[in-house]
Design a protein around this motif. Structure first.
Motif, PDB file in Angstrom:
ATOM      1  N   PHE A   1       0.818  -1.183   0.000  1.00 55.09           N
ATOM      2  CA  PHE A   1       0.000   0.000   0.000  1.00 55.09           C
ATOM      3  C   PHE A   1       0.871   1.260   0.000  1.00 55.09           C
ATOM      4  O   PHE A   1       0.629   2.189  -0.768  1.00 55.09           O
ATOM      5  CB  PHE A   1      -0.948  -0.011   1.197  1.00 55.09           C
ATOM      6  N   LEU A   2       1.887   1.289   0.873  1.00 52.75           N
ATOM      7  CA  LEU A   2       2.737   2.469   0.932  1.00 52.75           C
ATOM      8  C   LEU A   2       3.570   2.655  -0.331  1.00 52.75           C
ATOM      9  O   LEU A   2       3.855   3.788  -0.722  1.00 52.75           O
ATOM     10  CB  LEU A   2       3.639   2.434   2.163  1.00 52.75           C
ATOM     11  N   VAL A   3       3.949   1.577  -0.971  1.00 52.46           N
ATOM     12  CA  VAL A   3       4.668   1.689  -2.245  1.00 52.46           C
ATOM     13  C   VAL A   3       3.774   2.384  -3.269  1.00 52.46           C
ATOM     14  O   VAL A   3       4.197   3.313  -3.963  1.00 52.46           O
ATOM     15  CB  VAL A   3       5.121   0.298  -2.746  1.00 52.46           C
ATOM     16  N   ALA A   4       2.514   1.961  -3.348  1.00 51.19           N
ATOM     17  CA  ALA A   4       1.570   2.578  -4.279  1.00 51.19           C
ATOM     18  C   ALA A   4       1.280   4.024  -3.890  1.00 51.19           C
ATOM     19  O   ALA A   4       1.172   4.898  -4.753  1.00 51.19           O
ATOM     20  CB  ALA A   4       0.278   1.761  -4.318  1.00 51.19           C
ATOM     21  N   ALA A   5       1.164   4.291  -2.594  1.00 51.64           N
ATOM     22  CA  ALA A   5       0.902   5.654  -2.127  1.00 51.64           C
ATOM     23  C   ALA A   5       2.063   6.578  -2.469  1.00 51.64           C
ATOM     24  O   ALA A   5       1.859   7.714  -2.920  1.00 51.64           O
ATOM     25  CB  ALA A   5       0.646   5.649  -0.624  1.00 51.64           C
ATOM     26  N   VAL A  30      -1.623   3.602  16.782  1.00 57.53           N
ATOM     27  CA  VAL A  30      -2.861   2.830  16.707  1.00 57.53           C
ATOM     28  C   VAL A  30      -2.608   1.561  15.902  1.00 57.53           C
ATOM     29  O   VAL A  30      -1.658   1.476  15.138  1.00 57.53           O
ATOM     30  CB  VAL A  30      -4.006   3.652  16.066  1.00 57.53           C
ATOM     31  N   SER A  31      -3.456   0.586  16.115  1.00 58.89           N
ATOM     32  CA  SER A  31      -3.339  -0.659  15.366  1.00 58.89           C
ATOM     33  C   SER A  31      -4.691  -0.976  14.741  1.00 58.89           C
ATOM     34  O   SER A  31      -5.688  -1.030  15.452  1.00 58.89           O
ATOM     35  CB  SER A  31      -2.910  -1.793  16.292  1.00 58.89           C
ATOM     36  N   PRO A  32      -4.739  -1.142  13.438  1.00 60.17           N
ATOM     37  CA  PRO A  32      -3.625  -1.052  12.501  1.00 60.17           C
ATOM     38  C   PRO A  32      -3.155   0.394  12.335  1.00 60.17           C
ATOM     39  O   PRO A  32      -3.853   1.333  12.697  1.00 60.17           O
ATOM     40  CB  PRO A  32      -4.211  -1.590  11.202  1.00 60.17           C
ATOM     41  N   VAL A  33      -1.964   0.533  11.773  1.00 58.96           N
ATOM     42  CA  VAL A  33      -1.382   1.851  11.549  1.00 58.96           C
ATOM     43  C   VAL A  33      -2.347   2.687  10.706  1.00 58.96           C
ATOM     44  O   VAL A  33      -2.926   2.200   9.739  1.00 58.96           O
ATOM     45  CB  VAL A  33      -0.015   1.718  10.824  1.00 58.96           C
ATOM     46  N   ARG A  34      -2.507   3.945  11.109  1.00 60.08           N
ATOM     47  CA  ARG A  34      -3.381   4.860  10.355  1.00 60.08           C
ATOM     48  C   ARG A  34      -2.515   5.670   9.395  1.00 60.08           C
ATOM     49  O   ARG A  34      -1.485   6.204   9.770  1.00 60.08           O
ATOM     50  CB  ARG A  34      -4.117   5.799  11.294  1.00 60.08           C
ATOM     51  N   VAL A  35      -2.971   5.741   8.145  1.00 58.53           N
ATOM     52  CA  VAL A  35      -2.282   6.514   7.114  1.00 58.53           C
ATOM     53  C   VAL A  35      -3.189   7.678   6.726  1.00 58.53           C
ATOM     54  O   VAL A  35      -4.369   7.478   6.433  1.00 58.53           O
ATOM     55  CB  VAL A  35      -1.980   5.650   5.866  1.00 58.53           C
ATOM     56  N   LEU A  65      -6.373  -2.966   0.231  1.00 60.76           N
ATOM     57  CA  LEU A  65      -5.467  -3.295   1.336  1.00 60.76           C
ATOM     58  C   LEU A  65      -5.748  -2.489   2.598  1.00 60.76           C
ATOM     59  O   LEU A  65      -5.090  -2.702   3.617  1.00 60.76           O
ATOM     60  CB  LEU A  65      -4.022  -3.059   0.900  1.00 60.76           C
ATOM     61  N   CYS A  66      -6.714  -1.593   2.535  1.00 62.69           N
ATOM     62  CA  CYS A  66      -6.971  -0.740   3.694  1.00 62.69           C
ATOM     63  C   CYS A  66      -8.469  -0.422   3.782  1.00 62.69           C
ATOM     64  O   CYS A  66      -9.247  -0.781   2.917  1.00 62.69           O
ATOM     65  CB  CYS A  66      -6.166   0.551   3.596  1.00 62.69           C
ATOM     66  N   ARG A  67      -8.810   0.268   4.856  1.00 58.47           N
ATOM     67  CA  ARG A  67     -10.168   0.786   5.014  1.00 58.47           C
ATOM     68  C   ARG A  67     -10.085   2.274   4.722  1.00 58.47           C
ATOM     69  O   ARG A  67      -9.374   3.015   5.388  1.00 58.47           O
ATOM     70  CB  ARG A  67     -10.674   0.555   6.432  1.00 58.47           C
ATOM     71  N   GLU A  68     -10.815   2.707   3.714  1.00 59.53           N
ATOM     72  CA  GLU A  68     -10.734   4.096   3.267  1.00 59.53           C
ATOM     73  C   GLU A  68     -11.650   4.987   4.088  1.00 59.53           C
ATOM     74  O   GLU A  68     -12.797   4.649   4.342  1.00 59.53           O
ATOM     75  CB  GLU A  68     -11.103   4.169   1.784  1.00 59.53           C
ATOM     76  N   GLY A  69     -11.128   6.130   4.494  1.00 61.89           N
ATOM     77  CA  GLY A  69     -11.901   7.110   5.235  1.00 61.89           C
ATOM     78  C   GLY A  69     -12.368   8.227   4.316  1.00 61.89           C
ATOM     79  O   GLY A  69     -12.074   8.232   3.124  1.00 61.89           O
TER      80      GLY A  69
END
Length: 79
Positions: A1-5, A30-35, A65-69
């Motif tokens: 995810f971070l590579v794509a970001a 926090v867990s999971p890490v918040r981006v 790969l994540c939960r979008e806010g």
């Protein structure tokens, strides 16, 4: 995810004249890490143009790969 970001952020800064800042911020307390993405554009039209870029389309493929806010918009107050 971070590579794509990171790829999306770099392409935004390098190819979009209206993109002034694109920070990827991690909250490891926090867990999971918040981006959080902190993006600065010249105006709403520049942000809307960002939504139609190929690099954002490629990044969207990683969103499973994540939960979008929500996307929030702020108005900067000059000091």
């Amino acid at each position: 995810f971070l590579v794509a970001a990171r790829a999306d952020a770099r392409q935004s800064l390098d190819t979009e004249p209206g993109c002034r800042q694109f920070d990827i911020c991690l909250d490891r307390s926090v867990s999971p890490v918040r981006v959080t993405f902190y993006e600065v554009y010249d105006d709403r039209a520049a942000f809307d143009a960002h939504l139609d870029t190929p690099h954002l389309a490629a990044f969207r493929e990683s969103l499973h790969l994540c939960r979008e806010g929500p996307v929030r918009f702020f108005e900067r107050v000059q000091p």
